[in-house]
Design a protein around this motif. Sequence first.
Motif, PDB file in Angstrom:
ATOM      1  N   UNK A   1      -6.130 -33.688  15.899  1.00 37.06           N
ATOM      2  CA  UNK A   1      -4.599 -35.362  16.344  1.00 37.06           C
ATOM      3  C   UNK A   1      -3.684 -34.416  16.313  1.00 37.06           C
ATOM      4  N   UNK A   2      -2.489 -34.600  17.700  1.00 38.73           N
ATOM      5  CA  UNK A   2      -1.366 -34.475  17.887  1.00 38.73           C
ATOM      6  C   UNK A   2      -0.448 -33.611  16.641  1.00 38.73           C
ATOM      7  N   UNK A   3       0.446 -32.982  16.886  1.00 40.92           N
ATOM      8  CA  UNK A   3       1.389 -32.707  15.657  1.00 40.92           C
ATOM      9  C   UNK A   3       1.309 -33.878  14.950  1.00 40.92           C
ATOM     10  N   UNK A   4       2.930 -34.777  15.612  1.00 42.20           N
ATOM     11  CA  UNK A   4       2.886 -35.742  15.965  1.00 42.20           C
ATOM     12  C   UNK A   4       2.770 -36.601  14.266  1.00 42.20           C
ATOM     13  N   UNK A   5       1.085 -36.693  15.555  1.00 41.33           N
ATOM     14  CA  UNK A   5      -0.146 -37.267  14.427  1.00 41.33           C
ATOM     15  C   UNK A   5      -0.259 -37.810  12.416  1.00 41.33           C
ATOM     16  N   UNK A   6       0.023 -35.884  13.287  1.00 42.98           N
ATOM     17  CA  UNK A   6      -0.920 -35.560  11.909  1.00 42.98           C
ATOM     18  C   UNK A   6       0.476 -35.385  10.134  1.00 42.98           C
ATOM     19  N   UNK A   7       1.847 -34.922  10.809  1.00 44.94           N
ATOM     20  CA  UNK A   7       2.603 -35.157  10.126  1.00 44.94           C
ATOM     21  C   UNK A   7       2.886 -36.456   9.319  1.00 44.94           C
ATOM     22  N   UNK A   8       2.769 -37.594  10.584  1.00 45.65           N
ATOM     23  CA  UNK A   8       2.660 -39.294  10.149  1.00 45.65           C
ATOM     24  C   UNK A   8       0.891 -39.672   8.643  1.00 45.65           C
ATOM     25  N   UNK A   9       0.702 -38.626   8.693  1.00 49.60           N
ATOM     26  CA  UNK A   9      -0.331 -38.592   7.304  1.00 49.60           C
ATOM     27  C   UNK A   9      -0.498 -37.548   6.537  1.00 49.60           C
ATOM     28  N   UNK A  10       0.114 -36.394   7.002  1.00 49.18           N
ATOM     29  CA  UNK A  10       0.724 -35.845   5.899  1.00 49.18           C
ATOM     30  C   UNK A  10       1.568 -34.917   5.856  1.00 49.18           C
ATOM     31  N   UNK A  11       2.382 -35.184   4.808  1.00 50.88           N
ATOM     32  CA  UNK A  11       3.761 -34.716   4.362  1.00 50.88           C
ATOM     33  C   UNK A  11       3.213 -32.874   4.274  1.00 50.88           C
ATOM     34  N   UNK A  12       3.923 -32.462   5.711  1.00 49.71           N
ATOM     35  CA  UNK A  12       4.132 -30.565   4.884  1.00 49.71           C
ATOM     36  C   UNK A  12       5.138 -30.269   5.200  1.00 49.71           C
TER      37      UNK A  12
ATOM     38  N   UNK B   1       9.943 -25.074  10.499  1.00 46.96           N
ATOM     39  CA  UNK B   1      10.383 -26.560  10.842  1.00 46.96           C
ATOM     40  C   UNK B   1       9.710 -27.218  11.404  1.00 46.96           C
ATOM     41  N   UNK B   2       9.247 -28.195  10.157  1.00 45.52           N
ATOM     42  CA  UNK B   2       7.957 -29.262  10.866  1.00 45.52           C
ATOM     43  C   UNK B   2       6.876 -28.735  10.998  1.00 45.52           C
ATOM     44  N   UNK B   3       5.702 -28.216  11.991  1.00 42.83           N
ATOM     45  CA  UNK B   3       4.639 -27.566  12.005  1.00 42.83           C
ATOM     46  C   UNK B   3       4.742 -25.905  12.233  1.00 42.83           C
ATOM     47  N   UNK B   4       5.756 -25.785  12.709  1.00 43.86           N
ATOM     48  CA  UNK B   4       6.273 -24.377  13.171  1.00 43.86           C
ATOM     49  C   UNK B   4       5.917 -23.288  12.315  1.00 43.86           C
ATOM     50  N   UNK B   5       5.439 -22.493  12.466  1.00 43.41           N
ATOM     51  CA  UNK B   5       4.786 -21.695  11.028  1.00 43.41           C
ATOM     52  C   UNK B   5       5.229 -20.441  10.916  1.00 43.41           C
ATOM     53  N   UNK B   6       5.986 -19.646   9.973  1.00 45.89           N
ATOM     54  CA  UNK B   6       5.832 -17.642  10.388  1.00 45.89           C
ATOM     55  C   UNK B   6       4.983 -16.862  10.251  1.00 45.89           C
ATOM     56  N   UNK B   7       4.917 -15.679  11.325  1.00 48.96           N
ATOM     57  CA  UNK B   7       3.725 -14.764  11.201  1.00 48.96           C
ATOM     58  C   UNK B   7       4.805 -13.435  10.533  1.00 48.96           C
ATOM     59  N   UNK B   8       3.887 -12.615  11.203  1.00 46.60           N
ATOM     60  CA  UNK B   8       3.976 -11.151  10.807  1.00 46.60           C
ATOM     61  C   UNK B   8       5.580 -11.134  11.645  1.00 46.60           C
ATOM     62  N   UNK B   9       5.660 -11.333  12.647  1.00 44.23           N
ATOM     63  CA  UNK B   9       6.792 -11.327  13.453  1.00 44.23           C
ATOM     64  C   UNK B   9       6.447 -12.680  14.381  1.00 44.23           C
ATOM     65  N   UNK B  10       7.359 -13.466  14.455  1.00 38.58           N
ATOM     66  CA  UNK B  10       7.898 -14.553  15.044  1.00 38.58           C
ATOM     67  C   UNK B  10       7.308 -15.402  14.862  1.00 38.58           C
ATOM     68  N   UNK B  11       7.006 -16.532  15.175  1.00 39.51           N
ATOM     69  CA  UNK B  11       6.685 -18.105  15.007  1.00 39.51           C
ATOM     70  C   UNK B  11       5.196 -18.814  15.904  1.00 39.51           C
ATOM     71  N   UNK B  12       4.629 -19.693  15.425  1.00 41.28           N
ATOM     72  CA  UNK B  12       3.966 -20.446  16.420  1.00 41.28           C
ATOM     73  C   UNK B  12       4.339 -21.669  15.362  1.00 41.28           C
ATOM     74  N   UNK B  13       4.251 -21.964  17.025  1.00 38.76           N
ATOM     75  CA  UNK B  13       3.958 -24.270  16.660  1.00 38.76           C
ATOM     76  C   UNK B  13       2.617 -24.876  17.152  1.00 38.76           C
ATOM     77  N   UNK B  14       2.136 -25.534  15.328  1.00 37.56           N
ATOM     78  CA  UNK B  14       0.778 -25.882  15.520  1.00 37.56           C
ATOM     79  C   UNK B  14       1.300 -27.611  16.436  1.00 37.56           C
TER      80      UNK B  14
ATOM     81  N   UNK C   1       9.100 -28.382   4.925  1.00 39.22           N
ATOM     82  CA  UNK C   1       9.821 -26.779   5.583  1.00 39.22           C
ATOM     83  C   UNK C   1      10.186 -25.680   4.282  1.00 39.22           C
ATOM     84  N   UNK C   2       9.347 -25.120   4.481  1.00 40.33           N
ATOM     85  CA  UNK C   2       9.368 -24.587   3.345  1.00 40.33           C
ATOM     86  C   UNK C   2       8.574 -23.825   2.448  1.00 40.33           C
ATOM     87  N   UNK C   3       7.215 -24.293   2.619  1.00 37.83           N
ATOM     88  CA  UNK C   3       6.395 -24.308   1.885  1.00 37.83           C
ATOM     89  C   UNK C   3       5.332 -23.294   2.607  1.00 37.83           C
TER      90      UNK C   3
END
Length: 311
Positions: A293-304, A269-282, A306-308
């Motif tokens: 830069x904050x996550x929102x600004x990062x996503x405006x300059x770099x397309x990431x 989900x956006x910059x939420x990344x799954x881990x071995x257990x649970x997930x972290x928001x970047x 979902x599912x990658x």
Amino acid sequence: MPLRLVFMGTPEFSVPTLQALAAAGHEIAAVYTQPPRPAGRRGLELTKSPVHQAAEKLGLPVRTPRSLKGEEEQQAFRALQADAAVVVAYGLLLPKPILEGTRLGAYNGHASLLPRWRGAAPIQRAIMAGDGETGMMVMKMDEGLDTGPVAMTEKVAIGRDMTAGELHDALKEVGAKLMASAMERLERGDLEPTAQPDEGATYARKIGKEETRVDWTRPAAEVHNHIRGLSPFPGAWCEMPFAGKPERVKLLRSTLATAGSGAPGEIVDELAVACGEGAVWLLELQRAGGKPVAAGDFLRGAKVEKGARLP
């Protein structure tokens, strides 16, 4: 009567303690610090350490030996006829003649709750291990690695999302006040160090480049601690795919995600990344050559997408 002190330190972490001792009215006979190092893009300029610069602003004499093992340096140290030495992140080994080269000994400001996290990187290791608290200690130095008796302690809570940089800044101020109090007690003659227990001793080894890459197969709590424990320096990192090409990205701030699951390294989900257990928001990232830069600004300059999958 104020003490005659030798101060020994190098990084910015040490500066508040030097300033506090000078403000308390102690006589600083000399300041020892690491020699100027090459800096700048080409490494052609020599830059004085933060302690060196602070000492000059205070009008204090500065010495920058590359080693304290030689007889000449040891004689020069003893010739200062200091009451005590105060050491905070100096970066050079103090041989026995230096440890015994003052009337009352050498006192170290160490950023952990000894005997836990003896060694070079106690702030980072405490966070990476998920410790809930740490602190500053004033220890009378012996020839061992942070094994001397402890004279004073001040505990500091480690917040759930606190980074190593934030903890560093909190501890340097706590450490300055604690050392000033310790030297006041030493001056009065009622500073009484107590031997450290052997039980619970751990070693905070220097951070190696090989351990900075994020391993998404680990549980989310461990990944989160890894990211914040290495922020802002040297910085945990991973590779992200941009325009079909992997690019190295520093991860500077994160938090645990309350929901979301997938294969380790999967963007759920956006910059939420799954881990071995649970997930972290970047929450804060830095591309190569860019600024944090904050996550929102990062996503405006770099397309990431979902599912990658992040390797």
